[in-house]
Write a protein that holds these residues in place. Structure first.
Motif, short mmCIF file in Angstrom:
data_model
loop_
_atom_site.label_atom_id
_atom_site.label_comp_id
_atom_site.label_asym_id
_atom_site.label_seq_id
_atom_site.Cartn_x
_atom_site.Cartn_y
_atom_site.Cartn_z
N TYR A 37 0.83 -1.21 0.00
CA TYR A 37 0.00 0.00 0.00
C TYR A 37 0.87 1.26 0.00
O TYR A 37 0.56 2.23 -0.70
CB TYR A 37 -0.94 0.02 1.21
CG TYR A 37 -1.78 1.26 1.27
CD1 TYR A 37 -2.82 1.46 0.37
CD2 TYR A 37 -1.51 2.26 2.19
CE1 TYR A 37 -3.58 2.61 0.40
CE2 TYR A 37 -2.26 3.41 2.23
CZ TYR A 37 -3.28 3.59 1.33
OH TYR A 37 -4.03 4.74 1.36
N GLY A 38 1.94 1.24 0.76
CA GLY A 38 2.85 2.39 0.77
C GLY A 38 3.45 2.65 -0.60
O GLY A 38 3.53 3.80 -1.05
N GLN A 39 3.85 1.60 -1.29
CA GLN A 39 4.38 1.75 -2.65
C GLN A 39 3.30 2.23 -3.60
O GLN A 39 3.55 3.05 -4.48
CB GLN A 39 4.97 0.42 -3.14
CG GLN A 39 6.19 -0.03 -2.37
CD GLN A 39 7.34 0.95 -2.52
OE1 GLN A 39 7.54 1.53 -3.58
NE2 GLN A 39 8.10 1.13 -1.46
N LEU A 40 2.07 1.71 -3.44
CA LEU A 40 0.96 2.13 -4.29
C LEU A 40 0.66 3.62 -4.12
O LEU A 40 0.45 4.34 -5.10
CB LEU A 40 -0.30 1.30 -3.97
CG LEU A 40 -1.56 1.66 -4.75
CD1 LEU A 40 -1.41 1.22 -6.20
CD2 LEU A 40 -2.76 1.02 -4.11
N VAL A 41 0.67 4.08 -2.88
CA VAL A 41 0.42 5.50 -2.63
C VAL A 41 1.53 6.35 -3.23
O VAL A 41 1.27 7.40 -3.84
CB VAL A 41 0.27 5.77 -1.11
CG1 VAL A 41 0.31 7.24 -0.80
CG2 VAL A 41 -1.02 5.17 -0.61
N THR A 42 2.78 5.91 -3.09
CA THR A 42 3.90 6.66 -3.66
C THR A 42 3.80 6.74 -5.17
O THR A 42 3.92 7.82 -5.76
CB THR A 42 5.23 5.99 -3.26
OG1 THR A 42 5.30 5.92 -1.84
CG2 THR A 42 6.40 6.76 -3.80
N ILE A 43 3.55 5.61 -5.81
CA ILE A 43 3.45 5.59 -7.27
C ILE A 43 2.24 6.38 -7.75
O ILE A 43 2.32 7.14 -8.71
CB ILE A 43 3.40 4.13 -7.78
CG1 ILE A 43 4.74 3.45 -7.53
CG2 ILE A 43 3.04 4.07 -9.25
CD1 ILE A 43 4.73 1.96 -7.74
N SER A 44 1.10 6.23 -7.05
CA SER A 44 -0.10 6.96 -7.47
C SER A 44 0.08 8.47 -7.32
O SER A 44 -0.44 9.24 -8.13
CB SER A 44 -1.32 6.49 -6.68
OG SER A 44 -1.25 6.92 -5.34
N THR A 45 0.83 8.89 -6.31
CA THR A 45 1.08 10.32 -6.14
C THR A 45 1.93 10.86 -7.28
O THR A 45 1.64 11.93 -7.84
CB THR A 45 1.76 10.58 -4.78
OG1 THR A 45 0.91 10.11 -3.74
CG2 THR A 45 2.05 12.06 -4.58
N ILE A 46 2.97 10.11 -7.65
CA ILE A 46 3.82 10.55 -8.76
C ILE A 46 3.04 10.61 -10.06
O ILE A 46 3.12 11.59 -10.82
CB ILE A 46 5.04 9.62 -8.88
CG1 ILE A 46 5.95 9.77 -7.66
CG2 ILE A 46 5.82 9.89 -10.16
CD1 ILE A 46 7.01 8.70 -7.55
N VAL A 47 2.25 9.57 -10.32
CA VAL A 47 1.45 9.54 -11.54
C VAL A 47 0.39 10.65 -11.53
O VAL A 47 0.17 11.32 -12.55
CB VAL A 47 0.80 8.15 -11.73
CG1 VAL A 47 -0.22 8.16 -12.84
CG2 VAL A 47 1.85 7.10 -11.98
N ALA A 48 -0.25 10.87 -10.38
CA ALA A 48 -1.28 11.91 -10.29
C ALA A 48 -0.70 13.30 -10.52
O ALA A 48 -1.30 14.11 -11.23
CB ALA A 48 -1.96 11.84 -8.93
N VAL A 49 0.45 13.56 -9.94
CA VAL A 49 1.08 14.88 -10.14
C VAL A 49 1.47 15.07 -11.61
O VAL A 49 1.25 16.15 -12.18
CB VAL A 49 2.30 15.04 -9.20
CG1 VAL A 49 3.14 16.24 -9.58
CG2 VAL A 49 1.84 15.15 -7.77
N THR A 50 2.02 14.04 -12.22
CA THR A 50 2.41 14.13 -13.63
C THR A 50 1.20 14.35 -14.53
O THR A 50 1.20 15.23 -15.39
CB THR A 50 3.17 12.86 -14.06
OG1 THR A 50 4.28 12.67 -13.18
CG2 THR A 50 3.66 12.98 -15.48
N ALA A 51 0.16 13.53 -14.32
CA ALA A 51 -1.05 13.66 -15.15
C ALA A 51 -1.75 14.99 -14.91
O ALA A 51 -2.26 15.62 -15.85
CB ALA A 51 -2.00 12.50 -14.87
N ALA A 52 -1.77 15.45 -13.66
CA ALA A 52 -2.40 16.73 -13.36
C ALA A 52 -1.62 17.88 -14.01
O ALA A 52 -2.23 18.84 -14.51
CB ALA A 52 -2.48 16.93 -11.85
N ALA A 53 -0.31 17.79 -14.01
CA ALA A 53 0.50 18.83 -14.66
C ALA A 53 0.22 18.88 -16.16
O ALA A 53 0.08 19.97 -16.73
CB ALA A 53 1.98 18.57 -14.41
N ILE A 54 0.11 17.72 -16.79
CA ILE A 54 -0.20 17.68 -18.22
C ILE A 54 -1.60 18.25 -18.48
O ILE A 54 -1.79 19.04 -19.41
CB ILE A 54 -0.08 16.24 -18.76
CG1 ILE A 54 1.38 15.79 -18.72
CG2 ILE A 54 -0.64 16.13 -20.18
CD1 ILE A 54 1.59 14.31 -18.99
#
Length: 107
Positions: A37-54
């Motif tokens: 779950y910790g890894q999932l939250v870390t990866i989802s945060t990175i992906v969310a920030v990248t997608a939100a920036a785009i």
């Protein structure tokens, strides 16, 4: 040490060892799930920030109203999904003491 040994002593040994490992298995499973779950939250945060920036870049740069509307829609979906994923850990942490040992104690 023939077949009767395998049919009597080995199953007896496995049954007697099962309670010893039961706590360890669930403790280990809980630790693994927390790590996953910790890894999932870390990866989802990175992906969310990248997608939100785009999505924000498309929203700011695009002159096409349809693209702006779709970028806004995607931005809302990204934020909602990120909030849901991050709140799952809080919900599980809150509910775990309520259902201690498989016996629901109630609110």
């Amino acid at each position: 040490m023939g077949m009767p040994f395998l049919y009597t002593v080995c199953p007896a040994a496995m049954v007697s060892l099962q309670p010893v490992f039961a706590d360890t298995i669930w403790t280990r499973f809980s630790t693994i799930m927390k790590d996953v779950y910790g890894q999932l939250v870390t990866i989802s945060t990175i992906v969310a920030v990248t997608a939100a920036a785009i999505a924000l870049l498309v929203r700011m740069i695009s002159r096409n109203q349809r693209s702006v509307d779709e970028a806004t829609s995607w931005l809302k979906r990204i934020v909602i999904t990120w909030i849901v994923l991050n709140s799952l850990g809080f919900i599980v942490t809150y509910l775990q003491p309520l259902i201690a040992g498989g016996n629901y104690t109630g609110p």
